[in-house]
Scaffold this motif. Sequence first.
Motif, short mmCIF file in Angstrom:
data_model
loop_
_atom_site.label_atom_id
_atom_site.label_comp_id
_atom_site.label_asym_id
_atom_site.label_seq_id
_atom_site.Cartn_x
_atom_site.Cartn_y
_atom_site.Cartn_z
N TYR A 20 0.99 -1.11 -0.25
CA TYR A 20 0.18 -0.03 0.10
C TYR A 20 1.01 1.15 0.01
O TYR A 20 0.47 2.36 -0.77
CB TYR A 20 -0.99 0.08 1.26
CG TYR A 20 -1.77 1.30 1.23
CD1 TYR A 20 -3.08 1.46 0.52
CD2 TYR A 20 -1.34 2.21 2.38
CE1 TYR A 20 -3.67 2.78 0.69
CE2 TYR A 20 -2.12 3.28 2.53
CZ TYR A 20 -3.25 3.52 1.67
OH TYR A 20 -3.97 4.70 1.85
N LEU A 43 1.28 4.40 -2.87
CA LEU A 43 1.09 5.75 -2.84
C LEU A 43 2.20 6.46 -3.24
O LEU A 43 2.34 7.35 -3.67
CB LEU A 43 0.87 5.99 -1.27
CG LEU A 43 -0.54 5.35 -0.71
CD1 LEU A 43 -0.81 5.93 0.45
CD2 LEU A 43 -1.66 5.75 -1.75
N ASN A 88 2.68 9.38 -5.94
CA ASN A 88 3.18 10.75 -5.71
C ASN A 88 4.55 10.94 -6.78
O ASN A 88 4.48 12.24 -7.31
CB ASN A 88 4.13 10.60 -4.27
CG ASN A 88 3.01 10.90 -3.39
OD1 ASN A 88 2.04 11.42 -3.37
ND2 ASN A 88 3.68 10.73 -1.96
N ASP A 119 -5.31 5.58 6.81
CA ASP A 119 -4.63 6.57 6.18
C ASP A 119 -5.83 7.43 5.40
O ASP A 119 -5.73 8.45 5.54
CB ASP A 119 -3.84 5.67 4.94
CG ASP A 119 -3.24 6.86 4.06
OD1 ASP A 119 -2.52 7.63 4.65
OD2 ASP A 119 -3.21 6.71 3.09
N HIS A 161 -2.86 12.47 1.49
CA HIS A 161 -2.24 12.01 -0.03
C HIS A 161 -3.28 12.35 -1.25
O HIS A 161 -4.61 12.30 -1.10
CB HIS A 161 -2.17 10.44 -0.21
CG HIS A 161 -1.43 10.14 -1.32
ND1 HIS A 161 -2.09 9.64 -2.56
CD2 HIS A 161 -0.08 9.64 -1.34
CE1 HIS A 161 -0.89 9.20 -3.37
NE2 HIS A 161 0.12 9.33 -2.67
N LEU A 199 -4.45 10.88 -3.76
CA LEU A 199 -5.25 9.96 -4.36
C LEU A 199 -6.61 10.04 -3.37
O LEU A 199 -7.63 9.55 -4.11
CB LEU A 199 -4.58 8.40 -3.85
CG LEU A 199 -5.43 7.03 -4.45
CD1 LEU A 199 -5.46 7.26 -5.93
CD2 LEU A 199 -4.68 5.90 -3.96
#
Length: 629
Positions: free
Chosen positions: A82, A86, A90, A149, A394, A396
């Motif tokens: 995971y 991420l 980025n 998260d 983040h 996303l």
Amino acid sequence: MKLFIRSVVTTALAFALLAGPASAASRYPEKEHQPVDYAEMVFTGFDETNLNAALSQLKSLAASGSLEKKNAQTWEQAETLYIQILDELNLLFTQDALAGIQYDANGADQALADASAEISVQGTELTDRCYQTLQMLIGTPYQDILEADAGKEITSALEEYQPLTEDRAALLQEEQRLVQQYDQAVAKPVEVVCKGQVWTEESIETADVDDDTYWEVIGLLEQSRNEEVGEIFRQLVQVRTKIAQDAGYSNYADYAYKAIYSRDYSAQDIQAVWEAVKTSIVPLSAKPLENFTARDIRNLEMRSRSSGEEILDAIQPFMDRIDPELGETFAFMRQYHLYDIERSDAKLPTGYTVALPAYGTAFIFNSPYGDYQDYSDTVHEFGHFNETFHSTQHDLWADFNIDVGEIHSQALELFFTSYADEIFGDYGKVYVGIILYNIIDSVLDGCMYDEFQAEVYQNPDMTLAEINRLFKDISEQYGYEYGPDETEGYFWVDISHTFQSPMYYISYATSALSALDLWLWSLEDVDAAVDTYMDLTVMSLSMPYREAIEQVGLRDIFQEETIPALAEELRAYLDDEPVHRESAKEPFSIWFLVPVAGLAAAFALPYTAIRSRRAKAASQYKEDPWDLE
């Protein structure tokens, strides 16, 4: 909250807000900001090998049944994958941002346009693939990895996510193609013939001609530009209408309000604000400059002509005086040259802030005017930079309530006026008047362009002539004036947001009203107002506008009495009368929330850079304070 596939074009991640280096008593969450100069950040494109490998491994875990039962080894493996996903995203989002910056710095370069388009398609497909793969964690003991998260609300939205279809992908690519077509069209000079001579926008401004000739040429140039790019807009309206209908909405305005911008007010609710602004704010539009002469403004213009570095030198000491953490962030930005604000003929006429998540930083891009507006634009964009620089969410999972984000920029512009005398000397008061004029103009134009676009998207088959007549009718309600023989308004095509970020502009109005509320508060208690502003910068942009202003104690512009009260307080200030700011009423209820399942239908946010306001041609101002003849 929403989930969307980012159409990673010129600015696909810019909505993430910026943050600054932490101090001992920082109000911001901890975040790593890599000490990398922008000159060392190279656009290389994105190698998706590692991302695809991580996605494949996570799929294999699901296929093997390993995710059905919880154990420490599988947990460590799933969590590691995971994090890798991420981190790779980025890199993707940062490469997209770098492509966008280079494209905007060299807007007519076809190779850069192609590179930007290519990474946009790649980003759309990869983001869709990530959502589909991460869905496999939902309903398993490893769902907690997501929730820890992204939060429970986003995890719920992810559960409802529907994969990108070929038809939707094709619509997004067509939308991007048309926006780039607009970008490249406006980067080229328009030529018209008047009285046997060829004119451009540049040549008429330096020509020694009579007023009648000047305005005739300006009108022809506006009409020519409108004819060239207006048809691009009509095509965009058709494409966006299909995007909205595919997502289950009857028109694109409703879709954008709910699915793209996550507003906690609807396209219907805002109509009451339009009407209140016409009644209470339009009469104030010229008041901030009524005591200044053309010579005053010309002298300020001459005094404020500065290079980008000179502007940054002038601004920097005052950021620290507003708040030390703003000063720290500004110093970091300068040290690593995270900006491009110098003049260049190659630049597209735009300004924005974009996140560079692989470095934990952000970047300011601006095409300057060469006068006092460059100071206000730089302060404006730094308001976005500071928030983005400190944001830990983040991209996303990032939601984007730009109404809150624009308070960060416009309130900072107003706070900065306290130091105008120290920078501009005898013409500091002129600068203050111009900023207030521009903030009022943000309110008026924000409502005007929102009302205009909403009507077009509700009637997507309008001809260009019908669109132009509609704009003239609506703009007249906001104080614009036309000649007796003019039946159409052409200058709406100069607003890039209309093409790049549809239904964005109302956020300038809502945020400007709240920024005025903060500034009026500062006249009575500057420390409380600045503390409230800083509290707003800490909030994630995932918090909707009305909820955010309630939480910090600002007034609700949707309450009937608020806009008239703001207008009266501003009038009192402009008339040198005592100003008493009314406090916020009882907390309102957030009565309009978009269901999570509805947000899961949103697939794309095509242009997510935070864009600066672009000034209209001088011929379009109600009472033209820039007419220096």
